[in-house]
Design a protein around this motif. Structure first.
Motif, mmCIF file in Angstrom:
data_model
loop_
_atom_site.group_PDB
_atom_site.id
_atom_site.type_symbol
_atom_site.label_atom_id
_atom_site.label_comp_id
_atom_site.label_asym_id
_atom_site.label_seq_id
_atom_site.Cartn_x
_atom_site.Cartn_y
_atom_site.Cartn_z
ATOM 1 N N PHE A 245 -43.190 -98.964 -42.941
ATOM 2 C CA PHE A 245 -42.776 -99.887 -43.738
ATOM 3 C C PHE A 245 -42.737 -101.301 -43.469
ATOM 4 O O PHE A 245 -42.139 -101.487 -41.900
ATOM 5 N N LYS A 246 -42.855 -102.566 -44.471
ATOM 6 C CA LYS A 246 -43.702 -103.862 -43.504
ATOM 7 C C LYS A 246 -42.647 -104.736 -45.106
ATOM 8 O O LYS A 246 -43.098 -104.480 -46.449
ATOM 9 N N ASN A 247 -41.987 -105.789 -44.316
ATOM 10 C CA ASN A 247 -41.623 -106.600 -45.133
ATOM 11 C C ASN A 247 -41.752 -108.257 -44.750
ATOM 12 O O ASN A 247 -42.560 -107.804 -43.570
ATOM 13 N N GLU A 248 -41.621 -109.667 -45.091
ATOM 14 C CA GLU A 248 -42.110 -110.450 -44.316
ATOM 15 C C GLU A 248 -40.862 -110.591 -43.126
ATOM 16 O O GLU A 248 -41.699 -111.054 -42.317
ATOM 17 N N ASP A 249 -40.624 -110.135 -42.638
ATOM 18 C CA ASP A 249 -39.614 -110.500 -41.233
ATOM 19 C C ASP A 249 -39.742 -109.338 -40.684
ATOM 20 O O ASP A 249 -39.660 -109.643 -38.731
ATOM 21 N N SER A 250 -39.840 -108.189 -40.792
ATOM 22 C CA SER A 250 -39.711 -107.242 -39.663
ATOM 23 C C SER A 250 -40.588 -105.691 -40.510
ATOM 24 O O SER A 250 -41.625 -105.986 -41.703
ATOM 25 N N GLN A 251 -40.678 -104.602 -39.353
ATOM 26 C CA GLN A 251 -41.467 -103.536 -40.002
ATOM 27 C C GLN A 251 -40.603 -102.107 -39.110
ATOM 28 O O GLN A 251 -40.389 -102.298 -38.368
ATOM 29 N N GLU A 252 -40.905 -101.088 -40.092
ATOM 30 C CA GLU A 252 -39.855 -100.015 -39.602
ATOM 31 C C GLU A 252 -41.016 -98.909 -40.079
ATOM 32 O O GLU A 252 -41.353 -98.430 -41.016
ATOM 33 N N ASN A 253 -41.010 -97.687 -38.174
ATOM 34 C CA ASN A 253 -41.866 -96.714 -39.177
ATOM 35 C C ASN A 253 -40.669 -95.030 -39.560
ATOM 36 O O ASN A 253 -39.833 -95.155 -38.420
ATOM 37 N N VAL A 254 -41.429 -94.290 -39.975
ATOM 38 C CA VAL A 254 -40.260 -93.451 -40.174
ATOM 39 C C VAL A 254 -41.894 -92.083 -40.638
ATOM 40 O O VAL A 254 -42.855 -92.078 -40.894
#
Length: 106
Positions: free
Chosen positions: A82-91
């Motif tokens: 998951f990516k947005n303007e500020d960060s990313q997260e792996n799920v």
């Protein structure tokens, strides 16, 4: 305004449902009031996501399963990013349920 009940399966929706069940069991709240709270929750979640959330997210992952039934898409992704303007997260595994918003006006 018509709403979907699918937000009840979210973490916050399940916690709300459990709390309402406990309150009904303890005689603190009537079943009718508990249902009214859930209906208001459905309306509030739909309104908040439609009118207050402005950010966009990009999702990439391996499609494990997809299904289309009764105008509802269900996707199960593995190793999603998951990516947005500020960060990313792996799920590791995520289930996405998508409904046609045009159905809400019917």
């Amino acid at each position: 305004m018509a709403t979907f009940e699918l937000y009840r399966r979210s973490t916050i929706g399940m916690c709300l449902t459990e709390t309402l069940d406990e309150m009904v069991s303890n005689g603190i709240l009537s079943p009718e009031h508990a249902i009214q709270v859930l209906v208001q929750f459905d309306k509030s979640m739909t309104d908040a996501l439609e009118n207050q959330v402005k950010s966009k997210v990009t999702i990439k992952g391996h499609l494990h399963t997809y299904r289309f039934c009764d105008n509802v898409w269900t996707f199960i992704l593995q190793d999603a990013l998951f990516k947005n303007e500020d960060s990313q997260e792996n799920v590791g595994r995520v289930k996405i349920v998508a409904c046609d918003s045009k159905l809400l006006t019917q």
